[in-house]
Write a protein that holds these residues in place. Structure first.
Motif, PDB file in Angstrom:
ATOM      1  N   VAL A  92      25.740  12.822  26.417  1.00 28.25           N
ATOM      2  CA  VAL A  92      26.025  13.296  25.046  1.00 28.25           C
ATOM      3  C   VAL A  92      27.205  12.526  24.455  1.00 28.25           C
ATOM      4  N   ASN A  93      28.314  12.500  25.179  1.00 26.90           N
ATOM      5  CA  ASN A  93      29.554  11.975  24.595  1.00 26.90           C
ATOM      6  C   ASN A  93      29.532  10.460  24.415  1.00 26.90           C
ATOM      7  N   TYR A  94      28.893   9.752  25.351  1.00 28.99           N
ATOM      8  CA  TYR A  94      28.861   8.289  25.268  1.00 28.99           C
ATOM      9  C   TYR A  94      27.544   7.808  24.645  1.00 28.99           C
TER      10      TYR A  94
ATOM     11  N   GLY B 236      44.003  15.510  20.730  1.00 28.66           N
ATOM     12  CA  GLY B 236      44.421  16.280  21.896  1.00 28.66           C
ATOM     13  C   GLY B 236      43.699  17.617  21.840  1.00 28.66           C
ATOM     14  N   ALA B 237      44.330  18.671  22.337  1.00 28.05           N
ATOM     15  CA  ALA B 237      43.664  19.979  22.358  1.00 28.05           C
ATOM     16  C   ALA B 237      43.548  20.544  20.939  1.00 28.05           C
ATOM     17  N   VAL B 238      42.306  20.793  20.534  1.00 27.78           N
ATOM     18  CA  VAL B 238      42.019  21.314  19.193  1.00 27.78           C
ATOM     19  C   VAL B 238      41.288  22.641  19.364  1.00 27.78           C
ATOM     20  N   ASP B 239      41.685  23.613  18.606  1.00 28.86           N
ATOM     21  CA  ASP B 239      41.170  24.973  18.808  1.00 28.86           C
ATOM     22  C   ASP B 239      39.736  25.099  18.287  1.00 28.86           C
ATOM     23  N   THR B 240      38.783  24.891  19.171  1.00 29.10           N
ATOM     24  CA  THR B 240      37.351  24.967  18.858  1.00 29.10           C
ATOM     25  C   THR B 240      36.654  25.700  20.004  1.00 29.10           C
ATOM     26  N   PRO B 241      35.368  26.020  19.850  1.00 32.91           N
ATOM     27  CA  PRO B 241      34.627  26.616  20.970  1.00 32.91           C
ATOM     28  C   PRO B 241      34.657  25.759  22.237  1.00 32.91           C
TER      29      PRO B 241
ATOM     30  N   MET C  96      26.725  14.336  34.404  1.00 26.37           N
ATOM     31  CA  MET C  96      25.961  13.277  33.717  1.00 26.37           C
ATOM     32  C   MET C  96      25.641  13.668  32.283  1.00 26.37           C
ATOM     33  N   GLN C  97      25.520  14.996  32.033  1.00 24.32           N
ATOM     34  CA  GLN C  97      25.290  15.484  30.665  1.00 24.32           C
ATOM     35  C   GLN C  97      26.454  15.058  29.753  1.00 24.32           C
ATOM     36  N   ILE C  98      27.655  15.066  30.314  1.00 26.13           N
ATOM     37  CA  ILE C  98      28.845  14.689  29.539  1.00 26.13           C
ATOM     38  C   ILE C  98      28.723  13.235  29.084  1.00 26.13           C
TER      39      ILE C  98
ATOM     40  N   LEU D 138      30.620  10.902  14.111  1.00 27.34           N
ATOM     41  CA  LEU D 138      30.047  11.294  15.401  1.00 27.34           C
ATOM     42  C   LEU D 138      30.976  12.289  16.076  1.00 27.34           C
ATOM     43  N   CYS D 139      30.608  13.562  15.973  1.00 18.87           N
ATOM     44  CA  CYS D 139      31.428  14.632  16.559  1.00 18.87           C
ATOM     45  C   CYS D 139      30.746  15.291  17.749  1.00 18.87           C
ATOM     46  N   ALA D 140      29.436  15.176  17.878  1.00 20.00           N
ATOM     47  CA  ALA D 140      28.735  15.919  18.942  1.00 20.00           C
ATOM     48  C   ALA D 140      29.328  15.573  20.296  1.00 20.00           C
TER      49      ALA D 140
HETATM   50  P1  NAI Z   1      32.294  22.201  19.646  1.00 17.89           P
HETATM   51  O1  NAI Z   1      31.686  22.671  20.914  1.00 17.89           O
HETATM   52  O2  NAI Z   1      32.895  23.193  18.722  1.00 17.89           O
HETATM   53  O3  NAI Z   1      31.246  21.314  18.832  1.00 17.89           O
HETATM   54  C1  NAI Z   1      30.460  20.341  19.470  1.00 17.89           C
HETATM   55  C2  NAI Z   1      29.101  20.306  18.800  1.00 17.89           C
HETATM   56  O4  NAI Z   1      28.328  19.302  19.481  1.00 17.89           O
HETATM   57  C3  NAI Z   1      28.348  21.631  18.889  1.00 17.89           C
HETATM   58  O5  NAI Z   1      27.873  22.032  17.626  1.00 17.89           O
HETATM   59  C4  NAI Z   1      27.220  21.315  19.851  1.00 17.89           C
HETATM   60  O6  NAI Z   1      26.031  22.048  19.611  1.00 17.89           O
HETATM   61  C5  NAI Z   1      27.027  19.824  19.624  1.00 17.89           C
HETATM   62  N1  NAI Z   1      26.335  19.261  20.766  1.00 17.89           N
HETATM   63  C6  NAI Z   1      26.644  19.422  22.080  1.00 17.89           C
HETATM   64  N2  NAI Z   1      25.696  18.881  22.849  1.00 17.89           N
HETATM   65  C7  NAI Z   1      24.769  18.342  22.007  1.00 17.89           C
HETATM   66  C8  NAI Z   1      23.546  17.675  22.218  1.00 17.89           C
HETATM   67  N3  NAI Z   1      23.048  17.452  23.450  1.00 17.89           N
HETATM   68  N4  NAI Z   1      22.852  17.266  21.123  1.00 17.89           N
HETATM   69  C9  NAI Z   1      23.310  17.525  19.875  1.00 17.89           C
HETATM   70  N5  NAI Z   1      24.463  18.166  19.622  1.00 17.89           N
HETATM   71  C10 NAI Z   1      25.176  18.585  20.686  1.00 17.89           C
HETATM   72  O7  NAI Z   1      33.392  21.127  20.099  1.00 17.89           O
HETATM   73  P2  NAI Z   1      34.515  20.333  19.277  1.00 17.89           P
HETATM   74  O8  NAI Z   1      35.792  20.635  19.935  1.00 17.89           O
HETATM   75  O9  NAI Z   1      34.367  20.485  17.826  1.00 17.89           O
HETATM   76  O10 NAI Z   1      34.143  18.847  19.711  1.00 17.89           O
HETATM   77  C11 NAI Z   1      33.808  17.828  18.778  1.00 17.89           C
HETATM   78  C12 NAI Z   1      34.162  16.491  19.416  1.00 17.89           C
HETATM   79  O11 NAI Z   1      35.582  16.433  19.579  1.00 17.89           O
HETATM   80  C13 NAI Z   1      33.557  16.293  20.806  1.00 17.89           C
HETATM   81  O12 NAI Z   1      33.103  14.962  20.918  1.00 17.89           O
HETATM   82  C14 NAI Z   1      34.734  16.526  21.731  1.00 17.89           C
HETATM   83  O13 NAI Z   1      34.610  15.821  22.951  1.00 17.89           O
HETATM   84  C15 NAI Z   1      35.870  15.979  20.873  1.00 17.89           C
HETATM   85  N6  NAI Z   1      37.187  16.457  21.259  1.00 17.89           N
HETATM   86  C16 NAI Z   1      37.500  17.801  21.215  1.00 17.89           C
HETATM   87  C17 NAI Z   1      38.735  18.226  21.597  1.00 17.89           C
HETATM   88  C18 NAI Z   1      39.119  19.672  21.586  1.00 17.89           C
HETATM   89  O14 NAI Z   1      40.194  20.018  22.167  1.00 17.89           O
HETATM   90  N7  NAI Z   1      38.358  20.560  20.950  1.00 17.89           N
HETATM   91  C19 NAI Z   1      39.759  17.264  22.061  1.00 17.89           C
HETATM   92  C20 NAI Z   1      39.354  15.894  22.031  1.00 17.89           C
HETATM   93  C21 NAI Z   1      38.104  15.516  21.636  1.00 17.89           C
END
Ligand code: NAI
Length: 242
Positions: free
Chosen positions: A82-84, A172-177, A77-79, A65-67
């Motif tokens: 989606v996240n929870y 922690g902080a990971v280099d992603t969009p 509330m969107q956070i 579960l990465c979304a």
């Molecule tokens: P990302 O933005 O690159 O990828 C997140 C993906 O989730 C995207 O493909 C997006 O379309 C999808 N998504 C968002 N809303 C959605 C929805 N309503 N329905 C279906 N899919 C949806 O972000 P990243 O960084 O790869 O994040 C992955 C996970 O890692 C997230 O849960 C984020 O909270 C967590 N995280 C990221 C960190 C970071 O610094 N990048 C740090 C700690 C946790």
């Protein structure tokens, strides 16, 4: 067959790629560019995601579960949706089909609030966010990730009895969009000013490697655990709490 939510970007894309390289078949779930396109911010979307995965694979070897969305999105509330809820409802919906292991991506932010102080534990998050002002996004993110980690820990007996392992990773902080969007938001200065002991951001591939390990046979006795992957930040900030 392994289902990966958030497979179109960042950590989820790195997980899907690493799993495919290791010879697994992957069902990606995301808003777009995935095998199953569904919006995990709504109940209907979550049901569609679960149904879409089960249509392709009545039995699953794994689930990741990465979304997720970051603290910068306009609607706090969107956070939480989606996240929870987008994590926990998919977890529970796919549990009966799981034969292997699951990993949920939480966050280092999960430790920034105690469950007893988390409004999600009382179902009062909407009211609490209405009073939160400019910190609403930041609070909603911490609450959502704390609630995911708690939900995983609360399932440890039932899942263990079924022979299905379940863990979280806490990056922690990971280099992603998602991080880039945070850097471009009003939280940008706060993110930039903090430096972890390993003085760089993590990469999605580093997080994916940990997740692939946790899904695999060498992690057979790891269940209900949360792994920080944060360049040493958790130990720096909370040296006596673990
Ligand atoms: P990302 O933005 O690159 O990828 C997140 C993906 O989730 C995207 O493909 C997006 O379309 C999808 N998504 C968002 N809303 C959605 C929805 N309503 N329905 C279906 N899919 C949806 O972000 P990243 O960084 O790869 O994040 C992955 C996970 O890692 C997230 O849960 C984020 O909270 C967590 N995280 C990221 C960190 C970071 O610094 N990048 C740090 C700690 C946790």
């Amino acid at each position: 067959m392994i289902a990966v939510t958030g497979a179109a970007s960042g950590i989820g894309a790195a997980v899907a790629s690493a799993l495919r390289t290791a010879g697994h078949r992957v069902i990606g779930v995301d808003l777009r560019d995935a095998e199953v396109c569904a919006d995990l911010s709504t109940s209907d979307g979550r049901r569609a995601a679960i149904g879409g995965v089960l249509d392709r694979a009545p039995e699953l070897d794994g689930l990741v579960l990465c979304a997720g969305v970051g603290p910068h999105v306009p609607d706090p509330m969107q956070i939480i949706e989606v996240n929870y809820r987008g994590a926990v409802e998919v977890l529970d919906g796919l549990f009966p089909a799981l034969r292997g292991a699951a990993v949920a991506v939480s966050s280092s932010a999960s430790t920034m609030v105690r469950w007893a102080d988390n409004p999600i534990s009382r179902g009062t998050e909407a009211a609490a966010l209405a009073d939160a002002g400019e910190f609403a996004g930041h609070l909603a993110y911490s609450w959502s990730k704390n609630a995911v980690t708690v939900a995983v820990r609360q399932r440890v007996a039932e899942w263990g009895a079924a022979g299905v392992r379940l863990n979280t990773v806490a990056p922690g902080a990971v280099d992603t969009p998602l991080l880039q969007a945070g850097l471009a938001s009003r939280y940008g200065d706060a993110i930039r000013s903090y430096q972890p002991p390993i003085a760089r951001h993590g990469t999605p591939e580093e997080v994916a490697a940990l997740i692939v390990y946790l899904l695999g046979p060498h992690a057979g006795y790891i269940h209900g655990a949360q792994f920080a992957i944060d360049g040493g930040s958790d130990a720096l900030m909370r040296p006596t709490e673990f």
